[in-house]
Structures are given as C-alpha cells and as structure tokens.
Design a protein around this motif. Structure first.
Motif, short mmCIF file in Angstrom:
data_model
loop_
_atom_site.label_atom_id
_atom_site.label_comp_id
_atom_site.label_asym_id
_atom_site.label_seq_id
_atom_site.Cartn_x
_atom_site.Cartn_y
_atom_site.Cartn_z
N LEU A 48 0.83 -1.21 0.00
CA LEU A 48 0.00 0.00 0.00
C LEU A 48 0.87 1.26 0.00
CD1 LEU A 48 -2.76 -1.20 2.45
CD2 LEU A 48 -3.17 -0.37 0.12
N ALA A 49 1.94 1.23 0.78
CA ALA A 49 2.84 2.39 0.80
C ALA A 49 3.50 2.59 -0.57
CB ALA A 49 3.91 2.19 1.87
N ARG A 50 3.79 1.48 -1.23
CA ARG A 50 4.47 1.55 -2.54
C ARG A 50 3.57 2.16 -3.61
NH1 ARG A 50 6.00 -3.29 -2.52
NH2 ARG A 50 4.35 -4.28 -3.75
N ILE A 51 2.27 1.87 -3.56
CA ILE A 51 1.39 2.30 -4.66
C ILE A 51 0.56 3.53 -4.36
CG2 ILE A 51 1.24 -0.08 -5.47
CD1 ILE A 51 -1.63 -0.15 -4.35
N THR A 52 0.54 3.98 -3.11
CA THR A 52 -0.29 5.14 -2.77
C THR A 52 0.18 6.38 -3.53
OG1 THR A 52 -0.80 4.30 -0.56
CG2 THR A 52 -1.03 6.66 -0.90
N GLY A 53 -0.77 7.06 -4.17
CA GLY A 53 -0.44 8.25 -4.95
C GLY A 53 0.18 7.94 -6.29
N ARG A 54 0.08 6.68 -6.71
CA ARG A 54 0.68 6.26 -7.98
C ARG A 54 -0.28 5.39 -8.75
NH1 ARG A 54 6.39 4.50 -5.08
NH2 ARG A 54 7.35 6.58 -5.08
N THR A 55 -0.10 5.34 -10.06
CA THR A 55 -0.89 4.47 -10.92
C THR A 55 0.04 3.77 -11.90
OG1 THR A 55 -1.40 6.42 -12.28
CG2 THR A 55 -3.12 5.64 -10.80
N GLU A 56 -0.48 2.72 -12.49
CA GLU A 56 0.31 1.93 -13.44
C GLU A 56 0.01 2.36 -14.87
OE1 GLU A 56 0.48 -2.72 -14.97
OE2 GLU A 56 0.25 -2.31 -12.83
N TRP A 57 1.06 2.47 -15.67
CA TRP A 57 0.94 2.75 -17.10
C TRP A 57 1.69 1.67 -17.85
CZ3 TRP A 57 -1.73 7.05 -18.98
CH2 TRP A 57 -2.13 7.97 -18.00
N GLY A 58 1.12 1.23 -18.96
CA GLY A 58 1.77 0.21 -19.77
C GLY A 58 2.32 0.81 -21.06
N VAL A 59 3.50 0.38 -21.45
CA VAL A 59 4.10 0.82 -22.71
C VAL A 59 4.60 -0.42 -23.44
CG1 VAL A 59 5.93 2.13 -23.84
CG2 VAL A 59 4.77 3.08 -21.84
N ALA A 82 9.31 7.51 -14.06
CA ALA A 82 8.53 6.59 -13.22
C ALA A 82 9.23 6.31 -11.90
CB ALA A 82 8.31 5.28 -13.97
N ALA A 83 8.41 5.90 -10.91
CA ALA A 83 8.97 5.51 -9.62
C ALA A 83 9.67 4.17 -9.71
CB ALA A 83 7.85 5.44 -8.57
N THR A 84 9.11 3.26 -10.51
CA THR A 84 9.72 1.96 -10.75
C THR A 84 9.10 1.35 -12.00
OG1 THR A 84 10.30 -0.19 -9.74
CG2 THR A 84 8.08 0.66 -9.33
N ARG A 85 9.69 0.26 -12.45
CA ARG A 85 9.24 -0.38 -13.69
C ARG A 85 9.35 -1.89 -13.57
NH1 ARG A 85 13.07 -2.64 -15.92
NH2 ARG A 85 14.13 -1.37 -17.48
N ARG A 86 8.39 -2.58 -14.17
CA ARG A 86 8.43 -4.04 -14.25
C ARG A 86 8.36 -4.45 -15.71
NH1 ARG A 86 6.28 -5.98 -9.17
NH2 ARG A 86 7.48 -4.80 -7.63
N MET A 131 7.43 -7.30 -31.10
CA MET A 131 7.32 -6.58 -29.84
C MET A 131 8.66 -6.62 -29.13
SD MET A 131 4.88 -7.16 -26.47
CE MET A 131 3.33 -6.82 -27.30
N ILE A 132 9.25 -5.45 -28.97
CA ILE A 132 10.57 -5.36 -28.35
C ILE A 132 10.47 -5.18 -26.85
CG2 ILE A 132 12.78 -4.14 -28.43
CD1 ILE A 132 11.72 -2.88 -31.07
N LEU A 133 9.47 -4.42 -26.42
CA LEU A 133 9.34 -4.09 -25.00
C LEU A 133 7.89 -4.21 -24.58
CD1 LEU A 133 10.91 -2.83 -22.48
CD2 LEU A 133 9.88 -0.67 -23.18
N ASN A 134 7.67 -4.82 -23.43
CA ASN A 134 6.35 -4.91 -22.81
C ASN A 134 6.57 -4.59 -21.33
OD1 ASN A 134 3.74 -5.43 -22.07
ND2 ASN A 134 3.85 -7.63 -22.38
N ALA A 135 6.34 -3.34 -20.97
CA ALA A 135 6.72 -2.87 -19.64
C ALA A 135 5.57 -2.17 -18.94
CB ALA A 135 7.92 -1.92 -19.73
N ALA A 136 5.59 -2.26 -17.61
CA ALA A 136 4.64 -1.53 -16.77
C ALA A 136 5.44 -0.55 -15.93
CB ALA A 136 3.86 -2.49 -15.89
N TYR A 137 4.95 0.68 -15.85
CA TYR A 137 5.64 1.73 -15.10
C TYR A 137 4.71 2.23 -13.99
CZ TYR A 137 8.65 1.79 -19.23
OH TYR A 137 9.48 1.43 -20.26
N LEU A 138 5.24 2.33 -12.78
CA LEU A 138 4.49 2.89 -11.66
C LEU A 138 4.86 4.36 -11.56
CD1 LEU A 138 2.53 2.07 -9.37
CD2 LEU A 138 4.54 1.81 -7.90
N VAL A 139 3.87 5.22 -11.79
CA VAL A 139 4.13 6.65 -11.95
C VAL A 139 3.39 7.45 -10.88
CG1 VAL A 139 3.97 8.61 -13.54
CG2 VAL A 139 4.40 6.31 -14.43
#
Length: 260
Positions: free
Chosen positions: A116-127, A187-191, A207-215
C-alpha cells in the motif's frame, strides 16, 4: 443453498464506504468490505461448487469461464481504485470463510502495508514498443565480383542479408532501451513483462518491450508527454501507451488457491 467461500479482490486501507457501494463482483454478487488489522479486504461470496479447489482447477481450463471471471475481478478493482487505494490480488484468491480471510490479513499485514505504501499516490501505465523489420530500409550492399559463381554470389548475398538483419535488430534494441531509460527516469519503478506473440497481441511486427511503469500521479502528464514525444522522434519504433491502471504489476502475487 450452496456452500459459499470468500473471494478477495484486493486489499485497501481506510476505504470510504462509497468505494464498494453498489459494486457487483463475480457472478453478480454484492461486494463489501471486510476489516481486520487496520486493513480492508474487498470481498464477495462465491459458491464452493464453482470456486472450491477441485472445481476451480477444472474451471480455469475453460476460457469462457476464465474470461468472465477475470472481467468481473478487474471491474471490481477498477471501481474501488477510483475512490481509494487498493492492492489488487491475483485472480481467484479464495478463502473458505471470513475467519480465514481475516487471518490472512493478520499474517500478511506487513506485506500488504508495504504494498500500500508503494502504490499510494501512484498508478500503473503500460508501454509496448513494436518494430516492423520488414519495413526497414535495406542497406546498400557492394555488388558481387563479376567472376563469382552463381552459388557463391547467392551465399554472399544471404550472409550479407543476415548480417544486415542482425545489425538492424541491435540498433532497434538500442533505440528501445533509450526509450525505456527515459521513461524510467520519470517513473517511480518499472516491471518488465514477457513480449507477446503477434498472434496474441494482434499487432504487426516484433514486440521489443512490454513494460509496466508505476508513476506518481503528479507526474502522469509528464509521462504521457514523454511517450508522445519519443514516439514522434523514433520513427523506427511504434509505441503503444495504455493506462492508467490499478497497479496490478506492482502488487503481491497470490496463488489461485491454497488450502487456508
């Protein structure tokens, strides 16, 4: 009546009452909040005839059932995420009763608190980044010597073609890496996720990149602007932006079912 279990969609904290008001979950069941240890589990009842261990194992093999369950699951998480912070749990996280669900909150309180602390005030974006190598301009090659045999000339052309393709791939990967580096700086972090097969993605090309970014929410516009700018300055690449999403990629993983 069928024996029921507790389906858990996600874990929140201090969720307002309206976050679950009127929300319907799997099989149209009403969603409610289950409190324990200062945490809130977003839950609904499900039938053990459908979500018991053996039944669930069978149902997960049926694509229509799986799609309907996944849609209902994501709809609940998205509805709650509009009004509060929620850590999404994996599909078909089921407990036999409320006591076991509360016990899980107690046992995993620190884990959920960190999430919860990690994601509060952040959302996920996919690229996703695609490249169509077939449309890449061929490199200019030196003509084969005039006295070269037909077989030798053919082998030289094939060798040169393979070399060009490998060089193009390296250049494309470098460009995609540069894009990823710029987005990671915002971004704050990326998976990273596994690139999808074209038959599944429905997109042409590689497809070269499939990433999720926590912003951070206050940087969301910066992130969108950066993706648009990078798409315009990297004609070799095709960028696809999705989101914002509830942060599925940054939540604790859950098994479909364990004995609880």
């Amino acid at each position: 009546m069928d024996e029921t279990a507790i389906y858990v969609y996600g874990i929140g904290r201090d969720l307002p009452a309206e976050a679950v008001a009127g929300v319907r979950g799997v099989a149209g069941a009403p969603v409610r909040a289950l409190e324990a240890e200062g945490l809130t589990a977003v839950v609904s009842p499900v039938s053990l005839a459908e979500f018991g261990e053996d039944a669930l194992r069978r149902n997960l093999e049926h694509l229509d059932w799986l799609e309907a369950t996944a849609r209902a699951h994501h709809a609940v998480v998205d509805a709650v995420a509009e009004r509060g912070v929620i850590v999404p749990l994996g599909l078909a996280t089921v407990y036999r009763n409320e006591d076991r669900a509360r016990a899980a909150l107690r046992e995993r309180r620190e884990e959920f608190a960190r999430a919860l602390a990690r994601i509060t005030g952040r959302t996920e974006w996919g690229v996703k980044i695609y490249a169509d190598l077939a449309e890449t301009a061929p490199r200019e090659r030196k003509p084969a010597p005039a006295d070269a045999r037909p077989g030798t000339a053919y082998l030289r052309r094939r060798s040169a073609q393979r070399h060009d393709e490998e060089e193009t791939r390296r250049e494309i990967l470098t460009l995609a890496g540069d894009v990823d580096d710029e987005l990671c700086a915002i971004a704050a972090t990326r998976r990273l996720h596994r690139p999808q097969d074209p038959q599944l993605s429905g997109e042409r090309g590689w497809m070269i990149l499939n990433a999720a970014y926590l912003v951070d929410d206050e940087r969301a516009e910066d992130f969108r602007t950066a993706v648009a700018r990078l798409a315009g300055t990297r004609p070799e690449l095709r960028l696809q932006l999705t989101g914002p999403w509830a942060p599925y990629s940054f939540a604790a993983e859950e098994e479909a079912w364990t004995e609880r």
